[in-house]
Design an enzyme around this catalytic site. Structure first.
Site, PDB file in Angstrom:
ATOM      1  N   ASN A 158     -10.093   0.155  -0.564  1.00  0.00           N
ATOM      2  CA  ASN A 158      -8.638   0.236  -0.556  1.00  0.00           C
ATOM      3  C   ASN A 158      -8.108  -0.343  -1.867  1.00  0.00           C
ATOM      4  OD1 ASN A 158      -5.906  -0.058  -0.134  1.00  0.00           O
ATOM      5  ND2 ASN A 158      -6.084  -1.059   1.859  1.00  0.00           N
ATOM      6  N   CYS A 191       0.805  -1.227   0.000  1.00  0.00           N
ATOM      7  CA  CYS A 191       0.000   0.000   0.000  1.00  0.00           C
ATOM      8  C   CYS A 191       0.838   1.276   0.000  1.00  0.00           C
ATOM      9  CB  CYS A 191      -0.969  -0.007   1.172  1.00  0.00           C
ATOM     10  SG  CYS A 191      -2.210  -1.293   1.027  1.00  0.00           S
ATOM     11  N   HIS A 245      -3.274   7.398   2.549  1.00  0.00           N
ATOM     12  CA  HIS A 245      -3.651   6.090   2.000  1.00  0.00           C
ATOM     13  C   HIS A 245      -5.036   5.729   2.526  1.00  0.00           C
ATOM     14  CE1 HIS A 245      -3.763   2.006   0.801  1.00  0.00           C
ATOM     15  NE2 HIS A 245      -3.599   1.518   2.018  1.00  0.00           N
TER      16      HIS A 245
HETATM   17  O1  UT7 Z   1      -3.856  -1.126   3.346  1.00  0.00           O
HETATM   18  C1  UT7 Z   1      -2.819  -1.230   4.275  1.00  0.00           C
HETATM   19  C2  UT7 Z   1      -2.900  -2.341   5.176  1.00  0.00           C
HETATM   20  N1  UT7 Z   1      -4.220  -2.641   5.715  1.00  0.00           N
HETATM   21  C3  UT7 Z   1      -4.791  -1.916   6.695  1.00  0.00           C
HETATM   22  O2  UT7 Z   1      -4.334  -0.864   7.083  1.00  0.00           O
HETATM   23  C4  UT7 Z   1      -6.022  -2.516   7.329  1.00  0.00           C
HETATM   24  C5  UT7 Z   1      -5.916  -2.448   8.827  1.00  0.00           C
HETATM   25  N2  UT7 Z   1      -6.955  -3.176   9.519  1.00  0.00           N
HETATM   26  C6  UT7 Z   1      -8.245  -2.825   9.491  1.00  0.00           C
HETATM   27  O3  UT7 Z   1      -8.633  -1.908   8.804  1.00  0.00           O
HETATM   28  C7  UT7 Z   1      -9.188  -3.521  10.426  1.00  0.00           C
HETATM   29  O4  UT7 Z   1      -8.443  -4.336  11.301  1.00  0.00           O
HETATM   30  C8  UT7 Z   1     -10.277  -4.385   9.731  1.00  0.00           C
HETATM   31  C9  UT7 Z   1     -11.242  -3.487   8.989  1.00  0.00           C
HETATM   32  C10 UT7 Z   1      -9.623  -5.356   8.762  1.00  0.00           C
HETATM   33  C11 UT7 Z   1     -11.056  -5.160  10.785  1.00  0.00           C
HETATM   34  O5  UT7 Z   1     -11.619  -4.250  11.715  1.00  0.00           O
HETATM   35  P1  UT7 Z   1     -11.367  -4.429  13.268  1.00  0.00           P
HETATM   36  O6  UT7 Z   1     -12.077  -3.336  13.924  1.00  0.00           O
HETATM   37  O7  UT7 Z   1      -9.904  -4.566  13.521  1.00  0.00           O
HETATM   38  O8  UT7 Z   1     -12.141  -5.786  13.538  1.00  0.00           O
HETATM   39  P2  UT7 Z   1     -11.665  -7.099  14.300  1.00  0.00           P
HETATM   40  O9  UT7 Z   1     -11.011  -8.017  13.330  1.00  0.00           O
HETATM   41  O10 UT7 Z   1     -10.942  -6.744  15.571  1.00  0.00           O
HETATM   42  O11 UT7 Z   1     -13.084  -7.696  14.708  1.00  0.00           O
HETATM   43  C12 UT7 Z   1     -13.974  -7.006  15.621  1.00  0.00           C
HETATM   44  C13 UT7 Z   1     -15.287  -7.780  15.658  1.00  0.00           C
HETATM   45  C14 UT7 Z   1     -15.113  -9.264  15.920  1.00  0.00           C
HETATM   46  O12 UT7 Z   1     -16.269  -9.709  16.609  1.00  0.00           O
HETATM   47  P3  UT7 Z   1     -16.264  -9.883  18.201  1.00  0.00           P
HETATM   48  O13 UT7 Z   1     -15.180 -10.877  18.500  1.00  0.00           O
HETATM   49  O14 UT7 Z   1     -15.970  -8.525  18.759  1.00  0.00           O
HETATM   50  O15 UT7 Z   1     -17.644 -10.383  18.490  1.00  0.00           O
HETATM   51  C15 UT7 Z   1     -15.080  -9.880  14.552  1.00  0.00           C
HETATM   52  O16 UT7 Z   1     -15.476 -11.222  14.549  1.00  0.00           O
HETATM   53  O17 UT7 Z   1     -15.938  -7.695  14.370  1.00  0.00           O
HETATM   54  C16 UT7 Z   1     -16.080  -9.005  13.809  1.00  0.00           C
HETATM   55  N3  UT7 Z   1     -15.771  -8.895  12.388  1.00  0.00           N
HETATM   56  C17 UT7 Z   1     -16.693  -8.670  11.446  1.00  0.00           C
HETATM   57  N4  UT7 Z   1     -18.031  -8.536  11.514  1.00  0.00           N
HETATM   58  C18 UT7 Z   1     -18.694  -8.302  10.345  1.00  0.00           C
HETATM   59  C19 UT7 Z   1     -14.553  -8.941  11.796  1.00  0.00           C
HETATM   60  N5  UT7 Z   1     -14.672  -8.759  10.462  1.00  0.00           N
HETATM   61  C20 UT7 Z   1     -15.981  -8.579  10.226  1.00  0.00           C
HETATM   62  C21 UT7 Z   1     -16.730  -8.337   9.050  1.00  0.00           C
HETATM   63  N6  UT7 Z   1     -18.060  -8.209   9.165  1.00  0.00           N
HETATM   64  N7  UT7 Z   1     -16.155  -8.224   7.843  1.00  0.00           N
END
Ligand code: UT7
Length: 327
Positions: free
Chosen positions: A284, A114, A254
């Site tokens: 993205n 990225c 970004h």
């Molecule tokens: O482009 C350069 C590199 N990439 C980035 O910079 C991306 C960086 N990371 C992110 O943007 C975020 O980590 C994500 C958008 C990928 C994920 O968001 P998050 O807030 O970190 O979610 P998480 O993985 O910590 O999950 C939080 C909750 C979990 O549920 P519980 O355990 O709290 O009940 C997950 O199971 O959200 C749930 N979850 C989802 N729910 C619906 C995780 N992914 C999803 C989803 N839809 N797609």
């Protein structure tokens, strides 16, 4: 002082739209979660399986040549940032140059996930500053849909396809690329990578059966690094150039996650109106995000305005670059 100015911008996104509602029917997710956690409402997808990144990159480069009234024979350098090259080799930059009629340039790809466009822009600016090259095209392109597993909600909700390109030329007006700071730390490789397809794990029946050719991301680990490092490096480049929330006109971040962008803007003390944002409609696009932001906002940019570009991506790689807009 000879500096590299951005003379013009080109961009291209495919027509097909993948909305959050459509994703809801493909994977266990929902529109509200995606909007709240990422700021993304839809992405563009290059559906034609016979077309690779070079297709979008060529479209962006051709628009750029047209907009700047530049003959392809004048271009002496092409750098293409991409994580999804058409082939392992030759470089996508070689293919794009050929398709766009650029025959007098040396061209190569930059791989920095990225941060690719930022790395490529910084690199190209040095060729222009040194006087060795006069007109460079820097492209950021990714067909992320070619490496996304649409059964994986950790990645499928974020990424989209698109391309942007800028033309760099020399100027002594005081405008142009003034300062940049790039970093990388290979400790991040385990958190964001494509497991197979390279020389370490070449393609095989096993790698296909195990679905190892898709992008793999541990979102929360990447998020923690991104939110800190993108803000740190932006602050570092602002400080050493005497930039403040008052005299910085635009942050060009970004577009990975709206929450990472907000955190960077907050640390810089910048109001929302000064932050370029198109994540809602494109998601993205990896190497495409920064030039596509410039493409979308170019009509609002004015001569002498201070812009700060910043990025964070797989590697890990990150950086910030300060430029004064205008010829
Ligand atoms: O482009 C350069 C590199 N990439 C980035 O910079 C991306 C960086 N990371 C992110 O943007 C975020 O980590 C994500 C958008 C990928 C994920 O968001 P998050 O807030 O970190 O979610 P998480 O993985 O910590 O999950 C939080 C909750 C979990 O549920 P519980 O355990 O709290 O009940 C997950 O199971 O959200 C749930 N979850 C989802 N729910 C619906 C995780 N992914 C999803 C989803 N839809 N797609």
């Amino acid at each position: 002082m000879r500096r590299a100015i951005i003379k013009g911008v080109g961009g291209y996104v495919p027509e097909d739209v993948l909305t959050n509602d459509m994703l809801e029917r493909m994977v266990s997710t929902n529109n509200q979660w995606i909007l709240e956690r990422t700021g993304i409402a839809q992405r563009r997808i290059l559906k034609d399986k016979t077309l690779g990144s070079s297709f979008m990159a060529t479209k962006a480069a051709e628009t750029l040549l047209k907009n700047t009234n530049t003959d392809p024979s004048q271009i002496d350098l092409v750098i293409c940032a991409t994580t999804t090259p058409d082939h392992v080799f030759p470089a996508t930059a070689n293919i794009v140059s050929d398709k766009a009629g650029i025959k007098q340039a040396f061209s190569f790809d930059v791989s920095a996930a990225c941060s690719g466009f930022l790395y490529a822009l910084y690199t190209a600016s040095k060729y222009i500053e040194s006087g060795s090259h006069q007109k460079a095209i820097v492209i950021g392109v990714d067909k992320m849909s070619s490496i996304i597993d649409y059964a994986d909600r950790a990645t499928s909700i974020i990424f989209g396809d698109g391309a942007g390109a800028v033309l760099l030329e020399a100027s002594e007006s005081g405008n142009g690329i003034i300062d940049g700071q790039m970093y990388s730390d290979g400790v991040g490789a385990k958190h964001l990578h494509q497991k197979a397809g390279g020389s370490a794990i070449p393609p095989s029946k096993h790698t296909i059966d195990q679905r190892l050719h898709f992008a793999y991301q541990e979102g929360p680990a990447v998020f923690k690094w991104a939110v800190t490092k993108m803000a740190d490096v932006t602050e570092e480049v602002m400080k050493r150039n005497g930039l403040t929330a008052d005299n910085l006109d635009w942050l060009v971040p970004h577009q990975a996650n709206k929450r990472i962008i907000d955190a960077t803007a907050r640390r810089a003390g910048l109001a929302e109106e000064k932050v370029m944002l198109n994540i809602e409609k494109y998601g993205n696009t990896t190497s495409g995000t920064l030039p596509l932001c410039l493409y979308d906002y170019q009509s609002q940019l004015q001569d002498g305005q201070n812009l700060m570009l910043c990025a964070f991506g797989g590697g890990f790689t990150w950086g910030a670059l300060y430029l004064k807009w205008g010829s």
